[in-house]
Design a protein around this motif. Structure first.
Motif, PDB file in Angstrom:
ATOM      1  N   GLU A   1       0.709  -1.199  -0.168  1.00 51.74           N
ATOM      2  CA  GLU A   1      -0.246  -0.035  -0.189  1.00 51.74           C
ATOM      3  C   GLU A   1       0.948   1.218   0.020  1.00 51.74           C
ATOM      4  O   GLU A   1       0.398   2.307  -0.014  1.00 51.74           O
ATOM      5  CB  GLU A   1      -0.882  -0.054   1.320  1.00 51.74           C
ATOM      6  N   ARG A   2       2.162   1.024   0.060  1.00 46.40           N
ATOM      7  CA  ARG A   2       2.974   2.252  -0.317  1.00 46.40           C
ATOM      8  C   ARG A   2       2.994   3.248   0.960  1.00 46.40           C
ATOM      9  O   ARG A   2       3.015   4.696   0.583  1.00 46.40           O
ATOM     10  CB  ARG A   2       2.761   2.867  -1.434  1.00 46.40           C
ATOM     11  N   PHE A   3       3.024   2.576   2.091  1.00 50.54           N
ATOM     12  CA  PHE A   3       3.231   3.526   3.185  1.00 50.54           C
ATOM     13  C   PHE A   3       4.485   4.008   3.674  1.00 50.54           C
ATOM     14  O   PHE A   3       5.222   2.988   3.760  1.00 50.54           O
ATOM     15  CB  PHE A   3       2.301   3.046   4.337  1.00 50.54           C
ATOM     16  N   ASP A   4       4.888   5.063   3.985  1.00 50.68           N
ATOM     17  CA  ASP A   4       6.309   5.046   4.502  1.00 50.68           C
ATOM     18  C   ASP A   4       6.323   4.860   5.973  1.00 50.68           C
ATOM     19  O   ASP A   4       7.334   4.372   6.369  1.00 50.68           O
ATOM     20  CB  ASP A   4       6.575   6.774   4.333  1.00 50.68           C
ATOM     21  N   LEU A   5       5.127   5.037   6.816  1.00 52.59           N
ATOM     22  CA  LEU A   5       5.109   4.743   7.974  1.00 52.59           C
ATOM     23  C   LEU A   5       3.901   4.520   8.802  1.00 52.59           C
ATOM     24  O   LEU A   5       2.698   4.877   7.867  1.00 52.59           O
ATOM     25  CB  LEU A   5       5.947   5.854   8.816  1.00 52.59           C
ATOM     26  N   ALA A   6       3.531   4.172   9.703  1.00 54.50           N
ATOM     27  CA  ALA A   6       2.224   3.716  10.453  1.00 54.50           C
ATOM     28  C   ALA A   6       2.182   3.775  11.672  1.00 54.50           C
ATOM     29  O   ALA A   6       3.300   3.483  12.190  1.00 54.50           O
ATOM     30  CB  ALA A   6       1.658   2.612   9.759  1.00 54.50           C
ATOM     31  N   VAL A   7       1.081   3.905  12.434  1.00 52.86           N
ATOM     32  CA  VAL A   7       1.003   3.678  14.038  1.00 52.86           C
ATOM     33  C   VAL A   7       0.069   2.531  13.842  1.00 52.86           C
ATOM     34  O   VAL A   7      -1.069   2.418  13.326  1.00 52.86           O
ATOM     35  CB  VAL A   7       0.394   4.861  14.541  1.00 52.86           C
ATOM     36  N   MET A   8       0.550   1.566  14.749  1.00 50.70           N
ATOM     37  CA  MET A   8      -0.358   0.441  14.667  1.00 50.70           C
ATOM     38  C   MET A   8      -0.560   0.018  16.309  1.00 50.70           C
ATOM     39  O   MET A   8       0.272   0.283  17.222  1.00 50.70           O
ATOM     40  CB  MET A   8       0.516  -0.819  14.147  1.00 50.70           C
ATOM     41  N   LEU A   9      -1.715  -0.653  16.577  1.00 53.61           N
ATOM     42  CA  LEU A   9      -2.426  -1.183  17.747  1.00 53.61           C
ATOM     43  C   LEU A   9      -2.054  -2.622  17.677  1.00 53.61           C
ATOM     44  O   LEU A   9      -2.059  -3.242  16.864  1.00 53.61           O
ATOM     45  CB  LEU A   9      -3.692  -0.929  17.802  1.00 53.61           C
ATOM     46  N   GLY A  10      -1.177  -2.916  19.173  1.00 58.35           N
ATOM     47  CA  GLY A  10      -1.104  -4.548  19.175  1.00 58.35           C
ATOM     48  C   GLY A  10       0.120  -4.763  18.587  1.00 58.35           C
ATOM     49  O   GLY A  10       1.094  -4.162  18.374  1.00 58.35           O
ATOM     50  N   GLU A  11       0.159  -6.154  18.312  1.00 52.48           N
ATOM     51  CA  GLU A  11       1.525  -6.755  17.861  1.00 52.48           C
ATOM     52  C   GLU A  11       1.627  -6.197  16.634  1.00 52.48           C
ATOM     53  O   GLU A  11       0.830  -6.331  15.433  1.00 52.48           O
ATOM     54  CB  GLU A  11       1.506  -8.280  18.123  1.00 52.48           C
TER      55      GLU A  11
END
Length: 297
Positions: free
Chosen positions: A137-147
């Motif tokens: 999906e060509r994301f540079d970075l993300a904030v993720m919940l959980g593992e």
């Protein structure tokens, strides 16, 4: 003809999803962008885009080539920045995915000032509660919940959500104030529907090492915290939500805390991005910005 010019045009076209928008950014004509991409496709012997009158999407070969080009360009940008001694990251676009409520109530209010301090950067902020595929999906970075699902990614921890339980004063006057988590069974609870599973999120409490799990019941539910917040402020029930969602309502007196002597924490959060050695200067800058928002959790 400079071959890197065609590559830069291809990358911008992939990011914008449209030859006309890419042309506007590059200060070219749409025809020039189309010819540049066609020239690159002829050189590589593959089709990079599926084309339609309104948009373009990457083919499988295009996805592979785009990922390789972005990695190489990020490395060049980082090297140029280091050699020039320029403290400002290079201009460019960042594609960022964050959980819906975190994005709406924490990231978005702070993003304007951050962009004003870093002119030349562009941010595409996507709000989603699912774990995105960073590469596809060509994301540079993300904030993720959980593992974090991919061990190849770098994950830097944010504090876990702090949840609070609240209600409007009008609701508590009519229905009474719950003193213990067990009392919630006699109240209308505003239920949050979790993305993907469709299940209702359980409310958890801890006091003096004793744990209590409440499955909320009530006639109203939604998969958006903003909807539940509006219902709570309108006196329609009791809500458990992250502190940052309800903080304005608490400060204004539209909501009051209940069960505030019981600790409530949610899943851990992490800022996730590609390998640190491949991260561009602008990606690293965004990582630090997101980590600085941790005191609001």
């Amino acid at each position: 003809m400079d071959p890197f010019s065609d590559i830069s045009t291809f990358v911008r076209a992939a990011e914008t999803g449209n030859f006309t928008r890419a042309a506007r950014v590059l200060r070219l004509t749409p025809s020039a962008v189309s010819k540049s991409v066609a020239r690159l496709e002829a050189e590589l012997g593959v089709k990079l885009f599926h084309r339609s009158p309104r948009q373009i999407t990457l083919t499988g070969d295009g996805e592979f080539f785009y990922a390789a080009c972005r990695q190489s360009m990020s490395g060049v940008e980082a090297a140029r920045s280091l050699l020039s001694g320029d403290a400002q990251p290079w201009c460019g676009k960042l594609r960022l995915a964050v959980p819906v409520s975190f994005g709406q109530y924490v990231v978005a209010p702070a993003l304007g000032a951050w962009l004003a301090a870093h002119p030349g950067l562009e941010v595409e902020l996507v709000l989603t509660d699912r774990h995105v595929d960073m590469t596809a999906e060509r994301f540079d970075l993300a904030v993720m919940l959980g593992e974090v699902p991919d061990s190849r990614l770098v994950a830097r921890a944010l504090p876990p959500h702090r949840f609070v339980t609240v209600a409007a004063p009008s609701y508590l006057r009519q229905q009474g104030v719950p003193r213990r988590p067990e009392d919630l069974s006699g109240h209308r609870c505003l239920r949050y529907v979790m993305a993907g599973s469709g299940r209702f999120r359980a409310w958890t409490y801890t006091r003096q090492r004793q744990h209590y799990r409440h499955v909320p019941l009530g006639p109203l539910a939604s998969d958006h915290a903003a909807v539940l917040l509006a219902l709570a402020e309108a006196g329609q029930g009791i809500l458990q939500a992250p502190r940052y969602v309800v903080s304005a309502g608490l400060a204004a007196g539209r909501l009051v805390p209940v069960l505030d002597d019981h600790a409530c924490t949610g899943a851990p959060l992490a800022v996730v991005y590609g390998h640190a050695r491949q991260a561009s200067a602008r990606t690293r800058l965004m990582v630090e910005f997101l980590l600085s928002l941790g005191d609001q959790l």
